[in-house]
Motif scaffolding. Structure first.
Motif, mmCIF file in Angstrom:
data_model
loop_
_atom_site.group_PDB
_atom_site.id
_atom_site.type_symbol
_atom_site.label_atom_id
_atom_site.label_comp_id
_atom_site.label_asym_id
_atom_site.label_seq_id
_atom_site.Cartn_x
_atom_site.Cartn_y
_atom_site.Cartn_z
ATOM 1 N N VAL A 20 0.805 4.553 17.172
ATOM 2 C CA VAL A 20 1.174 5.469 16.758
ATOM 3 C C VAL A 20 -0.499 5.985 16.624
ATOM 4 O O VAL A 20 -0.193 7.312 15.679
ATOM 5 N N ALA A 23 0.659 -0.821 0.046
ATOM 6 C CA ALA A 23 -0.025 0.023 0.074
ATOM 7 C C ALA A 23 0.795 1.306 0.393
ATOM 8 O O ALA A 23 0.291 2.535 -1.154
ATOM 9 N N ALA A 62 3.100 -8.123 5.981
ATOM 10 C CA ALA A 62 2.425 -8.923 4.600
ATOM 11 C C ALA A 62 2.331 -8.604 3.579
ATOM 12 O O ALA A 62 2.792 -10.419 3.036
ATOM 13 N N GLY A 70 -0.009 -14.818 -2.065
ATOM 14 C CA GLY A 70 0.366 -14.642 -3.622
ATOM 15 C C GLY A 70 -1.282 -15.290 -4.032
ATOM 16 O O GLY A 70 -0.436 -14.120 -5.789
ATOM 17 N N GLN A 71 -1.571 -14.715 -3.493
ATOM 18 C CA GLN A 71 -3.497 -14.882 -4.936
ATOM 19 C C GLN A 71 -3.529 -13.859 -4.783
ATOM 20 O O GLN A 71 -4.042 -12.690 -4.317
ATOM 21 N N LEU A 125 0.860 -0.649 12.833
ATOM 22 C CA LEU A 125 1.044 0.938 13.420
ATOM 23 C C LEU A 125 0.766 0.948 14.974
ATOM 24 O O LEU A 125 1.251 1.846 15.363
#
Ligand SMILES: Cc1cc2nc3c(=O)[nH]c(=O)nc-3n(C[C@H](O)[C@H](O)[C@H](O)COP(=O)(O)OP(=O)(O)OC[C@H]3O[C@@H](n4cnc5c(N)ncnc54)[C@H](O)[C@@H]3O)c2cc1C
Length: 437
Positions: free
Chosen positions: A255, A46, A73, A79-80, A252
């Motif tokens: 934070v 992302a 991740a 891997g799909q 995260l």
């Protein structure tokens, strides 16, 4: 390192992807004050995708990664790369209406196109293979799959999906476990770590400054920082930028507590077998499509380069890994493929997915200058790429597509800091039981 990071680190030690990763030149740790147009927190798909888009648009982009790029991740998943959403389209339909749901479906197909385009454009060697199968293990599950398939045919642009009866399913996968299935030629699979590193290389080449071993410990909006620009602090440095994008997944944590309350970390695990040999692999899954079933706790597996079987499944809502992971996962694999009883397991690893209450992705803004992407709920390999692009569009002033997702409402998990994990474990045990019965 916090407890979850320690567990994630331990689960990475025997990853097949780490053993077959392409070289990556590690970025320095952030030191001192750096000015940028955008600061991105998180070097998974992302964050990297957004960074690549922003740098290509000429924006000074800094990316902070607490560990190494692809450590989360993105570098350890099944891997799909699949169309659609973990939640299916129901939350979009219910909350935003059919037209918005149609746009969301189209964007999930666009995410697959984007992936193919980037692999080609940046020459990323990541073993892309076309095709995905969703299979049902019993008649009730076949009826549910058929209802979904018909809903998609009636209301969505999904003519590419193909229904498989029992005989056709058996021709796809050499297992007696399944009674029906759906074949999707637009989805597919790849080596996720090499893909992530390929995107990171492309981002760096486009001008992104990537700092590794650089955990963001504090994020302040421009208002909280006293005006001017937002600030992101690490142990030894600080980035000042008009925009911040948070893409740190379950790690995260402190934070951004407001975000952490809306997702839960759930463990999921994978094994790799020794190479099966071309003939045995071809008999197992002749099309080489990736496979998952539609159980509540699903099996997901695929053949990878070198004719190994990568078999994933099990989940841990408490985040505690199953005891003797290779043996536990091997039992799951033999339930599907008893003929592999003589095959050795060479790797066993796992990681954490970020589930939301309704399993729909959670994108939005903590403040006008702090955006976030999270909640991919175990279905983010393809979607993260598009999500990064949407966040980049929003930062550049075109927020329409990003806002389709930002309009989805999400509830925090009940139970507060102490009770939310036990409550989730209980609730999920109920769903498992329902599946088992
Ligand atoms: C075992 C497993 C199997 C999966 N299988 C599939 C699959 O087959 N198909 C599918 O679609 N999805 C799958 N998923 C889900 C998919 O991998 C994720 O949805 C996707 O990779 C999420 O990407 P991300 O960039 O949001 O997060 P991540 O890849 O987790 O990246 C987040 C990064 O942010 C960093 N970070 C966090 N906090 C900070 C901070 N404060 N400062 C700096 N850096 C920070 C972390 O170190 C991490 O590297 C799977 C996930 C797992 C764990």
């Amino acid at each position: 390192m916090m407890r979850l990071e320690r567990q994630a680190q331990a689960l990475l030690a025997r990853s097949y992807y780490q053993d077959s990763a392409q070289p990556w030149e590690r970025g320095p740790a952030l030191a001192g004050t750096v000015q940028a147009d955008v600061c991105i927190v998180g070097g998974g798909l992302a964050g990297l995708s957004a960074a690549l888009e922003l740098a290509r648009a000429g924006m000074q982009t800094v990316l902070l990664e607490a560990q190494q790029v692809g450590w989360g991740a993105s570098g350890r998943n099944g891997g799909q790369a699949l169309a659609g959403y973990a939640s299916e389209l129901e939350p979009f339909e219910r909350q935003l209406g059919r037209d918005a749901a149609r746009q969301a479906w189209a964007m999930s197909l666009e995410a697959l196109d984007l992936m193919r385009t980037r692999i080609r454009a940046h020459r990323i060697a990541c073993d892309w293979t076309d095709g995905a199968l969703t299979l049902a293990v019993r008649p009730a599950k076949a009826r549910a799959l058929r209802a979904w398939y018909e809903h998609m045919q009636t209301h969505y642009d999904a003519a590419h999906l193909r229904w498989l009866d029992e005989a056709q399913t058996r021709a796809q996968v050499q297992s007696e476990r399944y009674v029906a299935g759906v074949f999707d030629p637009l989805s597919g699979h790849l080596h996720p770590l090499n893909y992530t590193l390929g995107i990171a290389r492309a981002a760096r080449a486009a001008g992104v400054q990537i700092f590794e071993g650089s955990e963001a410990v504090q994020v302040q909006t421009a208002v909280a920082a006293g005006g001017g620009k937002a600030r992101v602090r690490t142990a030894q440095g600080e980035v000042r930028a008009p925009f911040v994008l948070l893409a740190g997944n379950v790690h995260l944590g402190r934070v951004a507590p407001a975000l952490a309350r809306r997702i839960m970390p759930v463990g999921t695990y994978i094994i790799a077998t020794e190479p099966l040999g071309a003939e045995r692999a071809a008999a197992l899954i002749p099309s080489r499509a990736c496979v998952s079933d539609n159980q509540f706790v699903l099996d997901y597996y695929r053949l990878c380069a070198g004719d190994r079987l990568l078999f994933g499944g099990r989940v841990s809502y408490s985040t505690v890994s199953p005891p003797d992971l290779p043996a536990t996962m091997r039992r799951s694999m033999l339930r599907v493929f008893p003929q592999l009883h003589d095959v050795r397991v060479t790797h066993a690893w796992g990681g954490f997915v970020d589930i939301t209450m309704n399993r729909a992705p959670d994108f939005g803004r903590l403040a006008p200058d702090v955006l976030y992407l999270q909640g991919f709920s175990g279905h983010g390999l393809a979607l993260t790429g598009l999500a990064g692009q949407l966040a980049a569009e929003a930062i550049r002033g075109q927020a329409q597509r990003f806002d389709l997702f930002a309009r989805l409402r999400h509830r925090p998990f009940p139970g507060g800091d102490w009770l939310r994990t036990p409550l989730l474990v209980l609730a999920m045990a109920w769903y498992r039981l329902r599946d088992a019965l």
